[in-house]
Design an enzyme around this catalytic site. Structure first.
Site, short mmCIF file in Angstrom:
data_model
loop_
_atom_site.label_atom_id
_atom_site.label_comp_id
_atom_site.label_asym_id
_atom_site.label_seq_id
_atom_site.Cartn_x
_atom_site.Cartn_y
_atom_site.Cartn_z
N VAL A 1 0.81 -1.23 0.00
CA VAL A 1 0.00 0.00 0.00
C VAL A 1 0.84 1.28 0.00
O VAL A 1 0.29 2.37 -0.15
CB VAL A 1 -1.02 0.04 1.17
CG1 VAL A 1 -2.03 -1.06 1.03
CG2 VAL A 1 -0.34 0.00 2.51
N GLY B 1 -6.20 9.27 -0.50
CA GLY B 1 -6.48 9.67 -1.88
C GLY B 1 -7.54 8.77 -2.50
O GLY B 1 -8.48 9.24 -3.15
N TYR C 1 8.21 3.79 14.18
CA TYR C 1 6.81 3.37 14.31
C TYR C 1 5.97 4.50 14.91
O TYR C 1 4.95 4.91 14.35
CB TYR C 1 6.74 2.13 15.19
CG TYR C 1 5.36 1.54 15.36
CD1 TYR C 1 4.72 0.91 14.30
CD2 TYR C 1 4.71 1.58 16.60
CE1 TYR C 1 3.45 0.33 14.46
CE2 TYR C 1 3.45 1.02 16.76
CZ TYR C 1 2.83 0.39 15.69
OH TYR C 1 1.58 -0.17 15.86
#
Ligand code: UDP
Length: 319
Positions: A58, A103, A146
């Protein structure tokens, strides 16, 4: 039929979310690059016509055909040894990954829920942690990749909400456990149970006085489900407020597994938070949610899962 995209769908939490939304009658699209996820967590869903799996990273442009009502962004390495090993991917999935999701959500007019974390509070100076606390994070420490990715992710999500009017939700997840955690992911529960099953001593990092509060996965999933369907765009803590020291936790695992092994002490990792406990007043008030599964019950179910894994799983290295 509502359509939902779940990034990180092959991971521990992602796969439980896939199960839940299938059960609720959704068309579920799971997306995962399988770096830390495991396709076996989803195999039981493959025969279903309302389930799709997309093998995709992704952090790269996301294309999904057809309409989408919801996007859950759960892709990310999530255990300290994972994000130490793959720090750049951790930063990318939290930044480029969420940008792609947001988006896509604009194009599809979908609502987005992101997996944030108690790590946004860092090593907290306020206890228990309410959502209003801004945290105490070391940006350049080993956990920074993280923590800061997740903080950026929250900021980006809120910006899309404010400037584009996108419907967004933010869940701050505290330590969660249950079946489908990776036995070798380095987190304390699979580490201790794995050690007990292999007949090794349980490794306590530091003196074991640091605390965590462990939430069973079904409780977490219920909280996320309610938050997604709520109209609340600000961050909400979801976790179990019952706090325990790591030393006491090791003793519980020794009792649960019946191992005759002892505990041994190892150095505390850098920036390891000293205490962590969610303040869940907001989840109670807004979602009418609180955890239902006791640690005794959750640990029994989780231990049964690990005990029944094929033996070679027990001896797999982390990488
Ligand atoms: N921990 C430990 N032994 C292990 C693994 C972890 O004592 O084998 C400790 C770790 O230092 C931390 C706590 O257990 O204080 C929880 O660690 P985990 O990695 O599960 O999650 P964290 O809450 O730190 O992200």
């Amino acid at each position: 039929m509502k359509r939902i995209l779940i990034t990180g769908g092959a991971g521990f939490l992602g796969s439980h979310l896939c199960d839940r939304f299938i059960k609720e009658g959704y068309h579920v699209i799971a997306m995962d690059n399988l770096i830390t996820g495991d396709i076996r967590n989803l195999e039981h869903l493959f025969p279903l016509s309302n389930f799709e799996f997309h093998h995709h990273d992704v952090s790269q442009f996301i294309h999904v055909a057809g309409e989408l009502d919801y996007i859950l962004h759960f892709a990310s390495p999530a255990s300290p040894i994972d994000y130490l090993k793959i720090p750049i991917q951790t930063l990318k999935v939290g930044s480029l990954g969420i940008h792609n999701c947001l988006g896509l959500a604009r194009v599809k007019n979908a609502r987005v829920l992101i997996a944030s974390t108690s790590e946004v509070y860092g090593d907290p100076t306020v206890h228990p942690q309410p959502e209003e606390y801004w945290g105490n994070v070391n940006p350049v420490g080993p956990r920074g990749v993280y923590d800061e990715a997740k903080r950026f992710q929250e900021a980006m999500t809120m910006a899309y909400h404010t400037y584009h009017g996108l419907e967004t939700r933010i869940v701050r997840i505290f330590n969660t456990y249950g079946p489908r955690m990776r036995l070798n992911d380095g987190r304390v529960l699979p580490a201790f149970i794995g050690q007990a099953l292999r007949g090794e001593d349980l490794t306590i990092f530091g003196d074991g006085s640091q605390t965590r509060s462990f939430c069973y996965v079904d409780d977490l999933v219920e909280g996320i489900y309610r938050l997604l369907l709520s109209d609340y765009p600000s961050p909400v803590n979801i976790g179990n407020p019952v706090e325990i020291t790591i030393k006491e936790f090791a003793e519980e695992i020794i009792k649960l597994t019946g191992t005759s092994q002892q505990v041994v002490y190892k150095p505390l990792p850098t920036d390891d938070p000293k205490q962590r406990q969610p303040n869940i007043s907001k989840a109670k008030a807004i979602l009418d949610w609180e955890p239902k599964v006791s640690r005794a019950e959750g640990l029994r179910i989780t231990y049964d899962y690990f005990k029944n894994l094929p033996e070679e799983e027990l001896y797999k290295a982390a990488y």
